[in-house]
Every structure is written in structure tokens, then in C-alpha cells.
Design a protein around this motif. Structure first.
Motif, PDB file in Angstrom:
ATOM      1  N   LEU A  13       0.798  -1.086  -0.095  1.00 15.98           N
ATOM      2  CA  LEU A  13      -0.114  -0.121  -0.112  1.00 15.98           C
ATOM      3  C   LEU A  13       0.956   1.350   0.088  1.00 15.98           C
ATOM      4  O   LEU A  13       0.432   2.018  -0.686  1.00 15.98           O
ATOM      5  CB  LEU A  13      -0.857   0.063   1.143  1.00 15.98           C
ATOM      6  N   LYS A  14       2.055   1.153   0.797  1.00 21.21           N
ATOM      7  CA  LYS A  14       2.757   2.378   0.644  1.00 21.21           C
ATOM      8  C   LYS A  14       3.533   2.657  -0.482  1.00 21.21           C
ATOM      9  O   LYS A  14       3.670   3.717  -1.093  1.00 21.21           O
ATOM     10  CB  LYS A  14       3.954   2.160   1.949  1.00 21.21           C
ATOM     11  N   PHE A  16       2.724   1.632  -3.627  1.00 17.41           N
ATOM     12  CA  PHE A  16       1.688   1.994  -4.688  1.00 17.41           C
ATOM     13  C   PHE A  16       1.092   3.357  -4.408  1.00 17.41           C
ATOM     14  O   PHE A  16       0.097   3.615  -5.296  1.00 17.41           O
ATOM     15  CB  PHE A  16       1.108   0.751  -5.119  1.00 17.41           C
ATOM     16  N   GLU A  17       1.163   3.906  -3.228  1.00 20.91           N
ATOM     17  CA  GLU A  17       0.675   5.079  -2.661  1.00 20.91           C
ATOM     18  C   GLU A  17      -0.780   4.869  -2.841  1.00 20.91           C
ATOM     19  O   GLU A  17      -1.336   5.856  -3.504  1.00 20.91           O
ATOM     20  CB  GLU A  17       1.086   6.172  -3.576  1.00 20.91           C
ATOM     21  N   ILE A  18      -1.337   4.075  -2.039  1.00 22.67           N
ATOM     22  CA  ILE A  18      -2.837   3.737  -2.244  1.00 22.67           C
ATOM     23  C   ILE A  18      -3.485   4.370  -0.908  1.00 22.67           C
ATOM     24  O   ILE A  18      -2.874   4.021   0.282  1.00 22.67           O
ATOM     25  CB  ILE A  18      -3.080   2.307  -2.186  1.00 22.67           C
ATOM     26  N   GLY A  19      -4.405   5.383  -0.923  1.00 18.12           N
ATOM     27  CA  GLY A  19      -5.118   5.954   0.053  1.00 18.12           C
ATOM     28  C   GLY A  19      -4.492   6.609   1.120  1.00 18.12           C
ATOM     29  O   GLY A  19      -3.336   7.041   0.838  1.00 18.12           O
ATOM     30  N   ALA A  22      -0.495   6.187   1.730  1.00 17.13           N
ATOM     31  CA  ALA A  22       0.643   6.787   1.043  1.00 17.13           C
ATOM     32  C   ALA A  22       1.197   7.709   1.913  1.00 17.13           C
ATOM     33  O   ALA A  22       2.871   8.073   1.681  1.00 17.13           O
ATOM     34  CB  ALA A  22       0.011   7.539  -0.034  1.00 17.13           C
TER      35      ALA A  22
END
Length: 76
Positions: A13-14, A16-19, A22
């Protein structure tokens, strides 16, 4: 194991900078990795959790073997 899944999910998640993930710092993820390392290397051994799992596996195998042996003797 759930801790490892959480760490891998946070890394993805970090990366791919999701929600809202990020914006979190890599230090939080590195801290969780440190906690996981300490848990699996030291605390799990101190509490005997690693041996308990091994004993449960051996006991399960033994019970299956005994059951199979007695079942084969009953058929004769």
C-alpha cells in the motif's frame, strides 16, 4: 503469521501510494518489521510456542498411526 501479512500489505500500500497509507512513514513499517523479528526470534521461543506447534504435529501423527494400527487389527 498475521503480523507478516499486515507488514507485506502495508509495504504494498505504501509503495503503490494507495489511500491514506501513502502518507505514512517507512519508519512505521520498519518498526513493525522489528517487532516481528523480536517476536519470532525471542518471544516465541521464551513462551514455548514454537515447540508447542511441533509437539501438536507429532501427537496428531502418533494418534493417526495408532488409530490406523488398531483399525487394521480389527479387520483381521
Amino acid at each position: 503469521m498475521p503480523l507478516i501479512i499486515i507488514i507485506v500489505s502495508l509495504i504494498a500500500l505504501k509503495y503503490f501510494e494507495i489511500g491514506p497509507f501513502a502518507g505514512i512513514s517507512w519508519w512505521w513499517i520498519a518498526g513493525l518489521m522489528g517487532v516481528a523479528f523480536i517476536w519470532f526470534e525471542f518471544l516465541e521461543r521464551m513462551f514455548g510456542l514454537d515447540k508447542r506447534k511441533a509437539h501438536e504435529e507429532i501427537e496428531k501423527t502418533r494418534k493417526e498411526r495408532v488409530k490406523k494400527t488398531f483399525d487394521s487389527h480389527k479387520r483381521r
